[in-house]
Write a protein that holds these residues in place. Structure first.
Motif, PDB file in Angstrom:
ATOM      1  N   ARG A 122     -26.900  -6.646  23.488  1.00  0.00           N
ATOM      2  CA  ARG A 122     -26.245  -5.744  22.897  1.00  0.00           C
ATOM      3  C   ARG A 122     -27.562  -4.893  22.256  1.00  0.00           C
ATOM      4  O   ARG A 122     -28.545  -5.187  21.762  1.00  0.00           O
ATOM      5  N   GLY A 173     -19.074  -2.883  32.838  1.00  0.00           N
ATOM      6  CA  GLY A 173     -19.990  -2.681  31.964  1.00  0.00           C
ATOM      7  C   GLY A 173     -21.382  -1.687  32.573  1.00  0.00           C
ATOM      8  O   GLY A 173     -22.325  -1.180  31.746  1.00  0.00           O
ATOM      9  N   GLU A 190     -22.839  -2.261  24.466  1.00  0.00           N
ATOM     10  CA  GLU A 190     -22.461  -3.133  23.604  1.00  0.00           C
ATOM     11  C   GLU A 190     -23.253  -2.839  22.232  1.00  0.00           C
ATOM     12  O   GLU A 190     -24.371  -3.413  22.380  1.00  0.00           O
ATOM     13  N   SER A 196     -24.890  -3.474  18.864  1.00  0.00           N
ATOM     14  CA  SER A 196     -25.381  -4.912  18.321  1.00  0.00           C
ATOM     15  C   SER A 196     -24.943  -4.653  16.745  1.00  0.00           C
ATOM     16  O   SER A 196     -24.685  -5.429  15.930  1.00  0.00           O
ATOM     17  N   LEU A 254     -22.108  -3.069  15.473  1.00  0.00           N
ATOM     18  CA  LEU A 254     -20.666  -2.483  15.570  1.00  0.00           C
ATOM     19  C   LEU A 254     -19.979  -2.446  14.269  1.00  0.00           C
ATOM     20  O   LEU A 254     -19.486  -1.528  13.970  1.00  0.00           O
ATOM     21  N   SER A 274     -14.094  -4.184  22.207  1.00  0.00           N
ATOM     22  CA  SER A 274     -14.330  -5.388  22.671  1.00  0.00           C
ATOM     23  C   SER A 274     -15.435  -6.210  21.851  1.00  0.00           C
ATOM     24  O   SER A 274     -16.488  -5.442  21.548  1.00  0.00           O
ATOM     25  N   THR A 275     -15.370  -7.346  21.560  1.00  0.00           N
ATOM     26  CA  THR A 275     -16.154  -8.242  20.801  1.00  0.00           C
ATOM     27  C   THR A 275     -16.846  -9.537  21.776  1.00  0.00           C
ATOM     28  O   THR A 275     -17.016 -10.466  21.107  1.00  0.00           O
ATOM     29  N   GLY A 317     -19.395  -3.715  29.328  1.00  0.00           N
ATOM     30  CA  GLY A 317     -19.243  -2.813  28.085  1.00  0.00           C
ATOM     31  C   GLY A 317     -17.914  -2.698  27.734  1.00  0.00           C
ATOM     32  O   GLY A 317     -17.679  -2.063  26.624  1.00  0.00           O
ATOM     33  N   SER A 319     -11.604  -5.894  27.576  1.00  0.00           N
ATOM     34  CA  SER A 319     -11.079  -6.388  26.045  1.00  0.00           C
ATOM     35  C   SER A 319      -9.915  -7.223  26.512  1.00  0.00           C
ATOM     36  O   SER A 319      -8.905  -7.451  25.693  1.00  0.00           O
ATOM     37  N   THR A 371     -14.546   0.733  25.789  1.00  0.00           N
ATOM     38  CA  THR A 371     -16.100   0.656  25.472  1.00  0.00           C
ATOM     39  C   THR A 371     -16.673   1.848  24.953  1.00  0.00           C
ATOM     40  O   THR A 371     -16.282   2.792  24.999  1.00  0.00           O
TER      41      THR A 371
END
Length: 156
Positions: A39, A62, A77, A79, A81, A92-93, A98, A101, A143
């Motif tokens: 992330r 990704g 992704e 860090s 968010l 997406s978590t 990337g 979901s 993403t």
């Protein structure tokens, strides 16, 4: 201290310094690569610039870039968010790369399946500061993207 002990201590210190330098050189901020599942804090998106429907993409692994209007967008992704615009709440978590979901869990490395209906075209939302968010028409893929060139250290 004996000469051999001094040499050993110097060698250990040199190895630690070299390791620190190499770690700094390998970060995305300095042109290094992104590890799988890493992330990144690349800052925060600014104001909304535009929203464009019908943008081709398939960021299932990704590592797949999305090109639009002369800009290449790289999935990542964030860090941080929680500092992103509201659309981030839908991001997406924990999916693959990337952007899957679909409730996928990170186990091993990602594998890419063929796109389903509406998976390979979507809406691109562009923000100031070199950020964008892409969501497939199916709603199954999404993403965050940056216009900062990233090198991914994994392949699907």
């Amino acid at each position: 201290m004996a000469r051999k002990q001094v040499a050993a201590v110097v060698a250990v210190i040199a190895a630690l310094v070299l390791g620190t330098l190499l770690t700094a050189c390998a970060s995305p901020e300095t042109g290094g690569g992104v590890e799988y599942g890493e992330r990144l804090d690349l800052g925060v998106p600014g104001d909304l610039v535009e929203t464009v429907a019908g943008v081709a993409g398939y960021p299932a692994c990704g590592t797949e870039t999305i090109a639009h209007d002369g800009t290449t967008w790289y999935p990542f992704e964030p860090s941080n968010l929680d500092e992103f615009p509201t659309v981030a709440a839908l991001a997406s978590t924990g999916g693959l790369g990337g952007g899957l979901s679909r409730g996928a869990t990170r186990i091993g490395f990602p594998a890419v399946v063929a796109p389903g209906p509406g998976d390979d075209v979507g809406t691109l939302t562009v923000y100031e500061g070199g950020f964008a968010f892409w969501r497939s028409d199916s709603g199954d893929l999404e993403t965050w993207l940056t216009d900062r060139e990233l090198e991914y250290w994994w392949a699907c």
